[in-house]
Scaffold this motif. Structure first.
Motif, PDB file in Angstrom:
ATOM      1  N   ASN A  46      10.878   0.179   4.911  1.00 51.04           N
ATOM      2  CA  ASN A  46       9.467   1.820   4.801  1.00 51.04           C
ATOM      3  C   ASN A  46       8.153   1.258   5.558  1.00 51.04           C
ATOM      4  O   ASN A  46       7.490   2.083   5.829  1.00 51.04           O
ATOM      5  CB  ASN A  46       9.225   1.154   2.859  1.00 51.04           C
ATOM      6  N   ASP A  95       6.175 -10.142   9.092  1.00 53.26           N
ATOM      7  CA  ASP A  95       6.094  -8.265  10.611  1.00 53.26           C
ATOM      8  C   ASP A  95       7.319  -8.315  10.254  1.00 53.26           C
ATOM      9  O   ASP A  95       8.396  -8.887  10.721  1.00 53.26           O
ATOM     10  CB  ASP A  95       5.736  -9.088  11.785  1.00 53.26           C
ATOM     11  N   VAL A  96       7.974  -6.967  10.284  1.00 51.70           N
ATOM     12  CA  VAL A  96       9.089  -6.712  10.420  1.00 51.70           C
ATOM     13  C   VAL A  96       9.415  -6.127  11.201  1.00 51.70           C
ATOM     14  O   VAL A  96      10.791  -6.206  11.830  1.00 51.70           O
ATOM     15  CB  VAL A  96       8.813  -4.896   9.573  1.00 51.70           C
ATOM     16  N   SER A 117       0.639  -1.377   0.145  1.00 49.03           N
ATOM     17  CA  SER A 117      -0.371   0.704  -0.116  1.00 49.03           C
ATOM     18  C   SER A 117       1.365   1.351   0.504  1.00 49.03           C
ATOM     19  O   SER A 117       2.443   1.518   0.204  1.00 49.03           O
ATOM     20  CB  SER A 117      -0.956  -0.232   0.499  1.00 49.03           C
ATOM     21  N   LEU A 139       3.336   4.645   0.067  1.00 48.80           N
ATOM     22  CA  LEU A 139       4.748   4.636  -1.045  1.00 48.80           C
ATOM     23  C   LEU A 139       5.482   3.598  -1.293  1.00 48.80           C
ATOM     24  O   LEU A 139       6.332   3.621  -1.834  1.00 48.80           O
ATOM     25  CB  LEU A 139       4.876   5.475  -0.176  1.00 48.80           C
ATOM     26  N   ILE A 142       2.131  13.007   2.393  1.00 46.51           N
ATOM     27  CA  ILE A 142       1.359  12.644   1.316  1.00 46.51           C
ATOM     28  C   ILE A 142       1.237  11.670   1.035  1.00 46.51           C
ATOM     29  O   ILE A 142       0.366  11.145   2.073  1.00 46.51           O
ATOM     30  CB  ILE A 142       3.308  11.306   0.685  1.00 46.51           C
ATOM     31  N   THR A 188      -2.007   8.771   1.265  1.00 44.49           N
ATOM     32  CA  THR A 188      -1.339   7.628   1.399  1.00 44.49           C
ATOM     33  C   THR A 188      -2.456   7.134   2.073  1.00 44.49           C
ATOM     34  O   THR A 188      -3.455   7.771   3.229  1.00 44.49           O
ATOM     35  CB  THR A 188       0.115   6.684   2.292  1.00 44.49           C
ATOM     36  N   TYR A 217       5.857   8.319  17.311  1.00 43.86           N
ATOM     37  CA  TYR A 217       6.283   8.429  15.957  1.00 43.86           C
ATOM     38  C   TYR A 217       7.990   8.874  15.727  1.00 43.86           C
ATOM     39  O   TYR A 217       8.155   8.814  15.286  1.00 43.86           O
ATOM     40  CB  TYR A 217       5.160   9.082  15.387  1.00 43.86           C
TER      41      TYR A 217
HETATM   42  P1  NAD Z   1       0.954   2.588   4.845  1.00 45.70           P
HETATM   43  O1  NAD Z   1      -0.193   2.611   5.841  1.00 45.70           O
HETATM   44  O2  NAD Z   1       0.439   2.769   3.106  1.00 45.70           O
HETATM   45  O3  NAD Z   1       2.401   2.223   4.832  1.00 45.70           O
HETATM   46  C1  NAD Z   1       2.266   1.615   5.491  1.00 45.70           C
HETATM   47  C2  NAD Z   1       2.639  -0.042   5.336  1.00 45.70           C
HETATM   48  O4  NAD Z   1       3.454  -0.767   6.514  1.00 45.70           O
HETATM   49  C3  NAD Z   1       1.296  -1.119   5.266  1.00 45.70           C
HETATM   50  O5  NAD Z   1       1.132  -1.918   4.087  1.00 45.70           O
HETATM   51  C4  NAD Z   1       1.279  -1.325   6.350  1.00 45.70           C
HETATM   52  O6  NAD Z   1       0.178  -2.956   6.329  1.00 45.70           O
HETATM   53  C5  NAD Z   1       2.379  -2.077   6.650  1.00 45.70           C
HETATM   54  N1  NAD Z   1       3.470  -2.069   7.973  1.00 45.70           N
HETATM   55  C6  NAD Z   1       2.416  -1.378   9.166  1.00 45.70           C
HETATM   56  N2  NAD Z   1       3.402  -2.659  10.440  1.00 45.70           N
HETATM   57  C7  NAD Z   1       3.930  -3.491   9.293  1.00 45.70           C
HETATM   58  C8  NAD Z   1       4.403  -4.758  10.240  1.00 45.70           C
HETATM   59  N3  NAD Z   1       4.107  -5.041  11.420  1.00 45.70           N
HETATM   60  N4  NAD Z   1       4.867  -5.609   9.574  1.00 45.70           N
HETATM   61  C9  NAD Z   1       5.259  -5.454   7.877  1.00 45.70           C
HETATM   62  N5  NAD Z   1       4.319  -4.409   7.098  1.00 45.70           N
HETATM   63  C10 NAD Z   1       3.772  -3.673   7.712  1.00 45.70           C
HETATM   64  O7  NAD Z   1       0.839   4.492   4.703  1.00 45.70           O
HETATM   65  P2  NAD Z   1       3.031   5.070   3.745  1.00 45.70           P
HETATM   66  O8  NAD Z   1       1.900   6.850   4.178  1.00 45.70           O
HETATM   67  O9  NAD Z   1       3.158   4.710   2.337  1.00 45.70           O
HETATM   68  O10 NAD Z   1       3.897   4.918   5.203  1.00 45.70           O
HETATM   69  C11 NAD Z   1       5.108   4.006   4.772  1.00 45.70           C
HETATM   70  C12 NAD Z   1       6.395   4.651   5.385  1.00 45.70           C
HETATM   71  O11 NAD Z   1       6.266   6.124   4.911  1.00 45.70           O
HETATM   72  C13 NAD Z   1       5.869   4.404   7.120  1.00 45.70           C
HETATM   73  O12 NAD Z   1       7.500   4.638   7.203  1.00 45.70           O
HETATM   74  C14 NAD Z   1       5.428   5.762   6.782  1.00 45.70           C
HETATM   75  O13 NAD Z   1       5.825   6.442   8.466  1.00 45.70           O
HETATM   76  C15 NAD Z   1       6.048   7.067   6.276  1.00 45.70           C
HETATM   77  N6  NAD Z   1       6.220   8.213   6.160  1.00 45.70           N
HETATM   78  C16 NAD Z   1       4.709   8.686   5.649  1.00 45.70           C
HETATM   79  C17 NAD Z   1       4.297   9.964   5.187  1.00 45.70           C
HETATM   80  C18 NAD Z   1       3.034  10.194   4.937  1.00 45.70           C
HETATM   81  O14 NAD Z   1       2.121  11.402   4.692  1.00 45.70           O
HETATM   82  N7  NAD Z   1       2.608   9.086   3.728  1.00 45.70           N
HETATM   83  C19 NAD Z   1       4.942  10.771   5.155  1.00 45.70           C
HETATM   84  C20 NAD Z   1       6.071  10.954   7.216  1.00 45.70           C
HETATM   85  C21 NAD Z   1       6.724   8.961   6.997  1.00 45.70           C
END
Ligand code: NAD
Length: 261
Positions: free
Chosen positions: A92, A65-66, A17, A19, A191, A193, A158
Motif C-alpha cells: 500500500n 522502507d519499502v 496513516s 488507506l 479518497i 487521506t 506517479y
Molecule cells: P498516505 O500518505 O496517508 O499513505 C502513504 C503511506 O505510505 C504513509 O503512511 C507513508 O509513511 C508510507 N510510505 C511512504 N514512503 C514509504 C516507504 N518508502 N516505505 C514505507 N512506507 C512508506 O496516503 P494514502 O492516500 O493512504 O496512500 C496509500 C496508497 O493509496 C498509496 O499507494 C497511494 O498512491 C494510493 N492511492 C491513494 C489515493 C487517495 O485518493 N488517497 C488514490 C489512489 C491511490
C-alpha cells in the motif's frame, strides 16, 4: 464480516496513516493478525494496535522502507516470527508530488518509482517466495490508482508507477495462479487521506474534484478497506488479476454526463 479472515496474518505497508490505517483497522474487525509497516517514527501506530486489539484481532508494528530490499525481507520475517505465517500481503505504501514533467528531476522520478512500483515488486516477491515455499494459497493486494489508466499531467512519475503496478499485478496473477496464490489490485479514485488532505480541505479544489466524480463525493478509507477485506477473503476465491476501481465512477468519462459529447 468474513469468517475466512479470522487469525489470518496480514502485512500492510505504509499502514500507519490513510488507506493503510483504514485497512489495518478493518482487518482487525475481521479478527486477523495485522502487521503494520510504518516508515517513520512520526506516525503513531500504537493507537492503531490498540484499536485492532479492542476488536479482538492482534497487531504488531515494524519499521521499514519499502524501497529497501533488506527492509522488506525483514518485514516478512517479522510477520512470520511474530504471528507464525503470512497469508495476505498488501503493498500500500506510496507517495506523489506535483511537478511539470519538463522540470521533473531524475531524483524525484526515481523516488516515486522506487516506492510505488519497486516497493510493490519487492513486497510481492518476498511474499510470493514465502507463500510458494510454504505452500500457502495466499493473497496479494497492490494499491494502484485510477491513474493506472487515467493520464495525470504533472504527475508523470506517479502515473507511470501505477501503470506499472497494473501490469505487474496481472503478470504475477497469471504466473502464480498454478500455486493457488491470487494477486489483485485496488484502484482508488479520490479518497481523503494525508496524501491529499491539503487539496481537499480547500473548498474550491474539493468542488473541482467532486465534479469529476459521478457519485458526487470524495471517498473515505473505510470504502477502500471494504474492497481489501473482500479481495483477501474466500468470498473472492475465484478472483485474480483484477483491477478493482473504487472511484465513485471517476473512470467512466464523466465529461459525457447528461448526454454531452
Ligand atoms: P498516505 O500518505 O496517508 O499513505 C502513504 C503511506 O505510505 C504513509 O503512511 C507513508 O509513511 C508510507 N510510505 C511512504 N514512503 C514509504 C516507504 N518508502 N516505505 C514505507 N512506507 C512508506 O496516503 P494514502 O492516500 O493512504 O496512500 C496509500 C496508497 O493509496 C498509496 O499507494 C497511494 O498512491 C494510493 N492511492 C491513494 C489515493 C487517495 O485518493 N488517497 C488514490 C489512489 C491511490
Amino acid at each position: 464480516m468474513y469468517d475466512s479472515l479470522k487469525d489470518k496474518v496480514v502485512l500492510i505497508t505504509g499502514a500507519a496513516s490513510g488507506l493503510g490505517r483504514g485497512m489495518a483497522e478493518r482487518f482487525g474487525k475481521e479478527q486477523a493478525k495485522v502487521v503494520i509497516n510504518y516508515h517513520s517514527d512520526k506516525h503513531d501506530y500504537n493507537a492503531i494496535i490498540d484499536t485492532i486489539k479492542s476488536y479482538g484481532g492482534d497487531a504488531a508494528a515494524v519499521q521499514g522502507d519499502v524501497s529497501n530490499e533488506e527492509d522488506v525481507k525483514k518485514m516478512i520475517d517479522f510477520a512470520v516470527e511474530t504471528f507464525g505465517s503470512l497469508d495476505v500481503m498488501i503493498n500500500n505504501a506510496g507517495m506523489e508530488n506535483q511537478v511539470e514533467s519538463h522540470q521533473l528531476s531524475l531524483e524525484d522520478w526515481q523516488k516515486v518509482i522506487d516506492i510505488n512500483l519497486t516497493g510493490a515488486f519487492l513486497g510481492s516477491r518476498e511474499a510470493l517466495k514465502y507463500m510458494v515455499e510454504n505452500n500457502i494459497k495466499g493473497s496479494i493486494i497492490n494499491m494502484s490508482s485510477v491513474h493506472d489508466r487515467i493520464p495525470w499531467p504533472q504527475f508523470v512519475h506517479y502515473a507511470a508507477s501505477k501503470g506499472g503496478v497494473k501490469l505487474m499485478t496481472e503478470t504475477l496473477a497469471m504466473e502464480y495462479a498454478p500455486h493457488g496464490i491470487r494477486v489483485n489490485s485496488i484502484c482508488p479514485g479520490a479518497i481523503k487521506t494525508p496524501i491529499n488532505a491539503e487539496k481537499f480541505d480547500d473548498p474550491e479544489q474539493r468542488k473541482q474534484v467532486e465534479d469529476m466524480i459521478p457519485l458526487g463525493k470524495i471517498g473515505n478509507p473505510e470504502q477502500i478497506a471494504a474492497c481489501a477485506v473482500w479481495l483477501a477473503s474466500d468470498e473472492a476465491s475465484y478472483v485474480t488479476g483484477l483491477s478493482l476501481y473504487a472511484d465513485g465512477g471517476m473512470t467512466l468519462y464523466p465529461s459525457f454526463q447528461g448526454g454531452r459529447g
